[in-house]
Design a protein around this motif. Structure first.
Motif, PDB file in Angstrom:
ATOM      1  N   LEU A   1       0.835  -1.210   0.000  1.00 40.90           N
ATOM      2  CA  LEU A   1       0.000   0.000   0.000  1.00 40.90           C
ATOM      3  C   LEU A   1       0.862   1.250   0.000  1.00 40.90           C
ATOM      4  CD1 LEU A   1      -2.787   1.316   0.181  1.00 40.90           C
ATOM      5  CD2 LEU A   1      -2.637   1.109   2.690  1.00 40.90           C
ATOM      6  N   TYR A   2       1.947   1.232   0.768  1.00 44.08           N
ATOM      7  CA  TYR A   2       2.877   2.376   0.812  1.00 44.08           C
ATOM      8  C   TYR A   2       3.484   2.636  -0.557  1.00 44.08           C
ATOM      9  CZ  TYR A   2       7.086   5.009   1.904  1.00 44.08           C
ATOM     10  OH  TYR A   2       8.082   5.950   1.914  1.00 44.08           O
ATOM     11  N   ILE A   3       3.880   1.556  -1.260  1.00 43.17           N
ATOM     12  CA  ILE A   3       4.487   1.702  -2.589  1.00 43.17           C
ATOM     13  C   ILE A   3       3.477   2.253  -3.584  1.00 43.17           C
ATOM     14  CG2 ILE A   3       5.520   0.406  -4.496  1.00 43.17           C
ATOM     15  CD1 ILE A   3       6.713  -1.501  -2.413  1.00 43.17           C
TER      16      ILE A   3
ATOM     17  N   LEU B   1       1.594   7.207  -6.727  1.00 42.50           N
ATOM     18  CA  LEU B   1       0.583   8.196  -7.108  1.00 42.50           C
ATOM     19  C   LEU B   1       1.070   9.636  -6.948  1.00 42.50           C
ATOM     20  CD1 LEU B   1      -2.649   6.634  -5.545  1.00 42.50           C
ATOM     21  CD2 LEU B   1      -2.001   6.705  -7.961  1.00 42.50           C
ATOM     22  N   ASP B   2       2.247   9.842  -6.404  1.00 43.88           N
ATOM     23  CA  ASP B   2       2.769  11.190  -6.169  1.00 43.88           C
ATOM     24  C   ASP B   2       2.898  11.950  -7.489  1.00 43.88           C
ATOM     25  OD1 ASP B   2       3.906  13.453  -5.244  1.00 43.88           O
ATOM     26  OD2 ASP B   2       5.752  12.517  -4.497  1.00 43.88           O
TER      27      ASP B   2
END
Length: 386
Positions: free
Chosen positions: A4-6, A11-12
């Motif tokens: 989820l973090y990746i 999405l940045d």
């Protein structure tokens, strides 16, 4: 959790650049400072607009029925005495109000415009306590007085105990008084003498009217009006002069309550009579108006437009009535004013547009300046090597 973090990191939309690759320039600092000042100025301007109200205007068909029209007025006649000035109102429904006195105040003015006396109605002559006659006969001992109406009585027990009551009885009959010296009440009250004493004076009349919400007129004219079917006549008290100076100044004329920011077109209008027995006509178009404040308070009033016409009362050898006449008609269109604040989301949208727009334009300008300076340095280096 790590997946989820990746995914969130991917999405940045604003990837970061290592500081080692930054190149800060003097021109970039100047452009940043200027753009920041511009953002601050535009932000303050937008914030002030957000704090102030804006007025939304709409036109709709007036579907209201019935009701009353409130008229406030204040008119000064600098060369016309109060004793002769009367106010009448007539509308197309047939309703007539002659010699109106309710809520009407008159101020006697001297030739310099100073107030001599304030009176609520008429000349203010007192009723006779001990008259000479009772319907043609002497008053007997302990007999209650009942003055004669000189043929204008509608019943045997009707009394006219003052000159004004005699004139009122004559008016209802549609008669005009031709000789006040023949009327005992007027003679003993000194009615005509008081009228003559006011010659050369002026009059300021102010008050309010409640009329039907239909087309009609109200007028300021000399004498006391009375009506005969098909005619509208006036009792001029058989005065020696017929040169009535109807010069006037309209201090105030409003149809309804005051509306913020609206100036009535006749306020302060002054007209000076140049011919004998002048007739002044004002044709007013009344526009119903609803003004809603930002707090929801509604003011139901009217605006109006006006055209005017003046002439001598003697046209083609026909004598017409001198005076000041206001003919009013109502518009079928209603105007609504609504005060409101700019929505907060709109305010935020404008701020974002200001900040983003200025930074974008500043970035473009900085890019042109930076690449221009870089190209110039390369040319200078090539020139040195050559």
């Amino acid at each position: 959790m790590e997946r989820l973090y990746i995914k969130l990191r991917n999405l940045d939309a604003y990837p970061k650049i290592n500081e080692d690759f930054f190149s800060r320039t003097l021109s970039g600092g100047v452009i940043t400072l200027v753009s920041s000042i511009c953002i601050m100025i535009l932000f303050i301007s937008e914030f002030r607009l957000f704090l102030h109200t804006v007025t939304d205007t709409k036109l709709v068909v007036d579907t209201s029925r019935g009701g009353k029209l409130h008229i406030d007025f204040d008119v000064t006649f600098p060369a016309f005495p109060c004793s002769l000035l009367s106010l009448d109102a007539v509308d197309i429904s047939g309703e007539r109000h002659l010699d109106i006195r309710h809520d009407i105040f008159k101020k006697r003015l001297d030739s310099h415009g100073n107030v001599i006396e304030v009176r609520k109605d008429g000349i203010g002559a007192p009723q006779i306590e001990k008259p000479l006659q009772r319907h043609g006969g002497r008053l007997e001992h302990n007999e209650t007085y009942c003055g004669s109406c000189y043929g204008a009585e509608t019943s045997d027990d009707e009394c006219c105990n003052s000159c004004e009551e005699v004139r009122e009885a004559y008016r209802k009959k549609g008669w005009g008084i031709t000789n006040t010296d023949m009327i005992d009440q007027c003679k003993r009250e000194g009615f005509v003498q008081k009228v003559q004493e006011e010659q050369g004076e002026g009059c300021s009349i102010h008050g309010s009217l409640e009329v039907n919400k239909v087309a009609g007129k109200f007028q300021f004219s000399p004498g006391k009006s009375f009506h005969i079917p098909g005619f509208h006549l006036f009792d001029f008290l058989n005065l020696p002069t017929e040169n009535y100076n109807m010069s006037h100044k309209i201090n105030k004329l409003m149809f309804g309550d005051s509306i913020p920011g609206i100036v009535n077109p006749l306020d302060g209008v002054q007209r000076v009579q140049e011919t004998p027995n002048g007739m002044y006509q004002y044709f007013v178009k009344v526009v119903p108006t609803i003004y809603t404040t930002v707090r929801g308070h509604k003011i139901q009033s009217n605006q109006f437009s006006v055209t005017e016409h003046s002439k001598s009362s003697e046209v083609d050898n026909l004598r017409s009535l001198p005076g000041v006449f206001f003919y009013y008609d109502l518009s079928p269109i209603k105007v609504t004013f609504t005060e409101e604040h700019t929505p907060f989301l709109h305010f935020l949208t404008h701020i974002c547009a200001i900040v983003g727009g200025i930074f974008t334009v500043a970035g473009i300008v900085d890019s042109f300046v930076y690449h221009g300076q870089k190209a110039l340095r390369k040319k200078q280096e090539i020139g040195k090597l050559g």
